[in-house]
Design a protein around this motif. Structure first.
Motif, PDB file in Angstrom:
ATOM      1  N   GLN A 243      24.058 108.436  75.569  1.00 31.77           N
ATOM      2  CA  GLN A 243      25.218 108.942  76.268  1.00 31.77           C
ATOM      3  C   GLN A 243      25.683 107.903  77.293  1.00 31.77           C
ATOM      4  O   GLN A 243      24.914 107.488  78.149  1.00 31.77           O
ATOM      5  CB  GLN A 243      24.878 110.250  76.990  1.00 31.77           C
ATOM      6  N   VAL A 244      26.920 107.496  77.187  1.00 34.72           N
ATOM      7  CA  VAL A 244      27.478 106.522  78.112  1.00 34.72           C
ATOM      8  C   VAL A 244      28.000 107.240  79.337  1.00 34.72           C
ATOM      9  O   VAL A 244      28.661 108.280  79.231  1.00 34.72           O
ATOM     10  CB  VAL A 244      28.612 105.731  77.434  1.00 34.72           C
ATOM     11  N   GLN A 245      27.712 106.704  80.489  1.00 31.39           N
ATOM     12  CA  GLN A 245      28.259 107.240  81.734  1.00 31.39           C
ATOM     13  C   GLN A 245      29.297 106.281  82.291  1.00 31.39           C
ATOM     14  O   GLN A 245      29.162 105.060  82.170  1.00 31.39           O
ATOM     15  CB  GLN A 245      27.136 107.460  82.752  1.00 31.39           C
ATOM     16  N   LEU A 246      30.308 106.862  82.907  1.00 32.09           N
ATOM     17  CA  LEU A 246      31.387 106.085  83.509  1.00 32.09           C
ATOM     18  C   LEU A 246      31.420 106.366  85.004  1.00 32.09           C
ATOM     19  O   LEU A 246      31.380 107.538  85.415  1.00 32.09           O
ATOM     20  CB  LEU A 246      32.734 106.455  82.881  1.00 32.09           C
ATOM     21  N   VAL A 247      31.505 105.313  85.792  1.00 38.24           N
ATOM     22  CA  VAL A 247      31.524 105.479  87.241  1.00 38.24           C
ATOM     23  C   VAL A 247      32.742 104.754  87.808  1.00 38.24           C
ATOM     24  O   VAL A 247      32.860 103.529  87.678  1.00 38.24           O
ATOM     25  CB  VAL A 247      30.241 104.919  87.893  1.00 38.24           C
ATOM     26  N   GLU A 248      33.623 105.542  88.428  1.00 37.07           N
ATOM     27  CA  GLU A 248      34.833 104.972  89.028  1.00 37.07           C
ATOM     28  C   GLU A 248      34.598 104.663  90.499  1.00 37.07           C
ATOM     29  O   GLU A 248      33.786 105.298  91.166  1.00 37.07           O
ATOM     30  CB  GLU A 248      36.014 105.951  88.931  1.00 37.07           C
ATOM     31  N   SER A 249      35.362 103.719  91.007  1.00 39.44           N
ATOM     32  CA  SER A 249      35.355 103.397  92.430  1.00 39.44           C
ATOM     33  C   SER A 249      36.682 102.772  92.799  1.00 39.44           C
ATOM     34  O   SER A 249      37.471 102.399  91.915  1.00 39.44           O
ATOM     35  CB  SER A 249      34.200 102.444  92.768  1.00 39.44           C
ATOM     36  N   GLY A 250      36.929 102.668  94.099  1.00 40.93           N
ATOM     37  CA  GLY A 250      38.117 101.981  94.565  1.00 40.93           C
ATOM     38  C   GLY A 250      39.228 102.863  95.082  1.00 40.93           C
ATOM     39  O   GLY A 250      40.241 102.371  95.589  1.00 40.93           O
ATOM     40  N   GLY A 251      39.058 104.173  94.954  1.00 45.19           N
ATOM     41  CA  GLY A 251      40.088 105.066  95.465  1.00 45.19           C
ATOM     42  C   GLY A 251      40.088 105.078  96.990  1.00 45.19           C
ATOM     43  O   GLY A 251      39.215 104.521  97.641  1.00 45.19           O
ATOM     44  N   GLY A 252      41.103 105.733  97.549  1.00 48.10           N
ATOM     45  CA  GLY A 252      41.185 105.827  98.991  1.00 48.10           C
ATOM     46  C   GLY A 252      42.557 106.241  99.444  1.00 48.10           C
ATOM     47  O   GLY A 252      43.378 106.721  98.650  1.00 48.10           O
ATOM     48  N   LEU A 253      42.801 106.065 100.727  1.00 53.16           N
ATOM     49  CA  LEU A 253      44.075 106.417 101.348  1.00 53.16           C
ATOM     50  C   LEU A 253      44.868 105.138 101.600  1.00 53.16           C
ATOM     51  O   LEU A 253      44.343 104.173 102.178  1.00 53.16           O
ATOM     52  CB  LEU A 253      43.823 107.150 102.660  1.00 53.16           C
TER      53      LEU A 253
ATOM     54  N   CYS B  45      36.058 100.853  86.945  1.00 54.96           N
ATOM     55  CA  CYS B  45      35.265 101.812  86.174  1.00 54.96           C
ATOM     56  C   CYS B  45      34.212 101.036  85.406  1.00 54.96           C
ATOM     57  O   CYS B  45      34.553 100.174  84.587  1.00 54.96           O
ATOM     58  CB  CYS B  45      36.148 102.596  85.215  1.00 54.96           C
ATOM     59  N   VAL B  46      32.958 101.354  85.675  1.00 55.12           N
ATOM     60  CA  VAL B  46      31.845 100.697  84.999  1.00 55.12           C
ATOM     61  C   VAL B  46      31.210 101.659  84.009  1.00 55.12           C
ATOM     62  O   VAL B  46      30.899 102.802  84.355  1.00 55.12           O
ATOM     63  CB  VAL B  46      30.785 100.229  86.005  1.00 55.12           C
ATOM     64  N   ALA B  47      31.032 101.194  82.779  1.00 47.42           N
ATOM     65  CA  ALA B  47      30.364 101.989  81.751  1.00 47.42           C
ATOM     66  C   ALA B  47      28.913 101.526  81.621  1.00 47.42           C
ATOM     67  O   ALA B  47      28.624 100.326  81.696  1.00 47.42           O
ATOM     68  CB  ALA B  47      31.075 101.824  80.405  1.00 47.42           C
TER      69      ALA B  47
ATOM     70  N   TYR C 260      39.364 110.830  73.761  1.00 47.57           N
ATOM     71  CA  TYR C 260      38.298 110.129  74.465  1.00 47.57           C
ATOM     72  C   TYR C 260      37.034 110.975  74.532  1.00 47.57           C
ATOM     73  O   TYR C 260      37.104 112.197  74.631  1.00 47.57           O
ATOM     74  CB  TYR C 260      38.770 109.741  75.875  1.00 47.57           C
ATOM     75  N   HIS C 261      35.891 110.298  74.477  1.00 48.22           N
ATOM     76  CA  HIS C 261      34.622 110.989  74.347  1.00 48.22           C
ATOM     77  C   HIS C 261      33.817 111.011  75.641  1.00 48.22           C
ATOM     78  O   HIS C 261      32.950 111.873  75.820  1.00 48.22           O
ATOM     79  CB  HIS C 261      33.786 110.310  73.247  1.00 48.22           C
ATOM     80  N   TYR C 262      34.056 110.049  76.502  1.00 47.95           N
ATOM     81  CA  TYR C 262      33.313 109.969  77.751  1.00 47.95           C
ATOM     82  C   TYR C 262      34.299 109.968  78.925  1.00 47.95           C
ATOM     83  O   TYR C 262      35.371 109.349  78.842  1.00 47.95           O
ATOM     84  CB  TYR C 262      32.479 108.682  77.805  1.00 47.95           C
ATOM     85  N   TRP C 263      33.865 110.618  80.007  1.00 47.09           N
ATOM     86  CA  TRP C 263      34.718 110.730  81.191  1.00 47.09           C
ATOM     87  C   TRP C 263      33.914 110.483  82.440  1.00 47.09           C
ATOM     88  O   TRP C 263      32.746 110.873  82.537  1.00 47.09           O
ATOM     89  CB  TRP C 263      35.349 112.125  81.275  1.00 47.09           C
ATOM     90  N   GLY C 264      34.558 109.841  83.413  1.00 44.18           N
ATOM     91  CA  GLY C 264      33.961 109.701  84.718  1.00 44.18           C
ATOM     92  C   GLY C 264      34.263 110.913  85.585  1.00 44.18           C
ATOM     93  O   GLY C 264      34.986 111.819  85.171  1.00 44.18           O
ATOM     94  N   GLN C 265      33.711 110.891  86.789  1.00 41.51           N
ATOM     95  CA  GLN C 265      33.892 112.013  87.714  1.00 41.51           C
ATOM     96  C   GLN C 265      35.211 111.927  88.464  1.00 41.51           C
ATOM     97  O   GLN C 265      35.643 112.919  89.057  1.00 41.51           O
ATOM     98  CB  GLN C 265      32.745 112.059  88.711  1.00 41.51           C
ATOM     99  N   GLY C 266      35.830 110.787  88.467  1.00 47.25           N
ATOM    100  CA  GLY C 266      37.120 110.640  89.120  1.00 47.25           C
ATOM    101  C   GLY C 266      37.010 110.037  90.510  1.00 47.25           C
ATOM    102  O   GLY C 266      35.980 110.152  91.175  1.00 47.25           O
TER     103      GLY C 266
END
Length: 122
Positions: free
Chosen positions: A1-11, A22-24, A109-115
């Protein structure tokens, strides 16, 4: 199972820029960004295949740039000239199957990150 991790969001203020990552945890085929604003359905932003061929939603064309670094199993979304209406949770998605199509639907799409939350103030 591939996991996706997002980063970089903000105000950020309107007119500003953000870069999402997004790193897989494993190899994937086409990857994409979607977003979901409060009270709205999830919306396609952009997709990119392993050959770095990109496709954008019409409303994102010109302001957003998707890119990919295969050795690191990472995609990016450079967002410029941000507007308050870009405020949303941004999700990374990936396909586990090879294909030659342009995949702009969430069900493809089969894999999703948490956002990651992006908030643009006026």
């Amino acid at each position: 199972q591939v996991q996706l991790v997002e980063s970089g969001g903000g105000l950020v203020q309107a007119g500003g820029s953000l870069r999402l990552s997004c790193v897989a945890t494993g190899g994937t085929f086409a990857m994409a960004w979607f977003r979901q604003a409060p009270g709205k359905e999830r919306e396609f932003v952009a997709t990119i295949n392993r050959f770095s061929t990109a496709f954008y939603a019409d409303s994102m064309q010109g302001r957003f740039t998707i890119s990919r670094h295969n050795p690191a199993n990472t995609i990016y979304l450079q967002m410029d000239t941000l507007k308050p209406e870009d405020t949303a949770i941004y999700f990374c998605a990936a396909r586990k199957l090879f294909g030659t199509g342009t995949y702009s639907k969430a069900e493809e799409y089969h894999y999703w990150g948490q956002g990651t939350q992006v908030t643009v103030s006026s």
